[in-house]
Design an enzyme around this catalytic site. Structure first.
Site, PDB file in Angstrom:
ATOM      1  N   GLU A 154       0.525  -1.138  -0.250  1.00  0.00           N
ATOM      2  CA  GLU A 154      -0.100   0.316   0.558  1.00  0.00           C
ATOM      3  C   GLU A 154       1.179   0.984   0.085  1.00  0.00           C
ATOM      4  O   GLU A 154       0.581   2.137  -0.763  1.00  0.00           O
ATOM      5  CB  GLU A 154      -0.781  -0.087   1.704  1.00  0.00           C
ATOM      6  CG  GLU A 154      -1.888  -1.092   1.496  1.00  0.00           C
ATOM      7  CD  GLU A 154      -1.197  -2.163   2.209  1.00  0.00           C
ATOM      8  OE1 GLU A 154      -0.353  -2.608   2.388  1.00  0.00           O
ATOM      9  OE2 GLU A 154      -1.876  -2.927   3.101  1.00  0.00           O
ATOM     10  N   CYS A 202      -2.070  -2.833   7.288  1.00  0.00           N
ATOM     11  CA  CYS A 202      -2.011  -3.155   9.053  1.00  0.00           C
ATOM     12  C   CYS A 202      -2.433  -1.472   9.006  1.00  0.00           C
ATOM     13  O   CYS A 202      -2.638  -0.354   8.573  1.00  0.00           O
ATOM     14  CB  CYS A 202      -0.585  -3.321   8.924  1.00  0.00           C
ATOM     15  SG  CYS A 202       0.832  -2.043   8.022  1.00  0.00           S
TER      16      CYS A 202
END
Lengths: 151, 151
Positions: A54, A82
Site C-alpha cells: 500500500e 496494517c
C-alpha cells in the site's frame, strides 16, 4: 470495470511478491477507472519495514498525480491494511478502500478503538468509503501457501 | 548523551521543516550513542502524504544499517507520532521511542485501543520502551507558531 477486475490485478501484484519470497500482498490505485499505480510488498528486498504494498502504491500515486491527496482514487489491496498503512490511507484522503482478506493478527482492526457496537472506529477521512471481502478466498490462500512453505 | 541533547537535534530538524513551510516536526534515530539518521517533515515538498519526519528517518536508518529492524535504536521525535508512524515504529522493532509534545488531534493515542485504565494500548514491539515530554514546551511552541502564522 468492477471491483473483482481490479482485485485480480492486485492479486497479480501479490503473486510478484510471492515469487521473490516476500509476504504476498499486492495493491493497486485506480483513478477514474484507470490504473494509476501498483505496488507489492518489498520489505525484504529493500530491507525497509515500511515498504508495504500500500505504501509503495500510494507514494507512486502521489508522484504520478503530483498531489498529496487522492479523493477520487480507490485503493485495492489483497489483505486488510496494517496500522501503518491505515494511517497512510487516512492522510491520503483516498476516496475508497477495497481490501480482500481479513488479517486478524496484523490488520488495523485489532488496534483501533471500537464504536459502541464493537465495530472498529472509522480512522480514514470522513469521506473515505470502505469495502472488503472481494476475492477474499484467493487473497487469503496466497498468504496461507506462503506461510505453509516457510514453516 | 542524554535525551535532551538528542531532542534538541530533533528540534533543529523541525526548524528545517518550519523554514520551508512544512508542519514543523523533526526526528532523529540514534544507535549506540551515534546519530544514524535524521528526518524532517517533507509532505508539501514531495507532495507525499506519507513523508513524515519519522518515516524519512526510519527509512534512512534501515538503509544505513542494511536492516529492517532497529532493536538497538532510539527514535527521537518532536511531536507524538501519528497512527501511520506508530505503525511504522511497530514494524521497525525499535528499542526506544522518545517524543516531545503530545498531539491530541493527530497523535496515535487518539485512535488506538485503551487498556482498562484508559491508557493507550501498547502497539509497538513488546520490547520497545516509550518516553515522552522531553522539551515538550519547545516542541509544542514551534507547532503553535507555525499554525498561528497560517491562520
Amino acid at each position: 470495470m468492477n471491483d473483482e477486475y481490479y482485485m485480480k490485478m492486485a492479486l497479480r501484484e501479490a503473486q510478484k511478491a510471492y515469487d521473490i519470497g516476500e509476504v504476498p500482498v499486492g495493491a493497486i490505485v485506480v483513478w477514474n477507472d484507470k490504473v494509476l499505480a501498483r505496488g507489492h510488498n518489498q520489505v525484504e528486498l529493500l530491507k525497509d519495514a515500511t515498504a508495504h504494498a500500500e505504501m509503495i502504491a500510494l507514494t507512486a500515486a502521489f508522484s504520478e498525480l503530483g498531489s498529496k491527496y487522492l479523493p477520487e482514487g480507490t485503493l485495492y489491496v489483497t489483505v486488510e491494511p496494517c496500522l501503518m498503512c491505515c494511517g497512510a490511507l487516512h492522510w491520503s484522503k483516498i476516496g475508497r478502500i477495497v481490501y480482500g482478506a481479513r488479517d486478524d493478527k496484523n490488520g488495523y482492526r485489532r488496534y483501533v478503538k471500537e464504536n459502541g457496537d464493537h465495530s472498529p472506529m472509522h480512522v480514514f477521512h470522513p469521506k473515505t468509503k470502505l469495502n472488503f471481502g472481494i476475492l477474499a478466498e484467493e487473497c487469503s490462500q496466497l498468504m496461507k501457501d506462503f506461510f505453509r512453505e516457510r514453516r
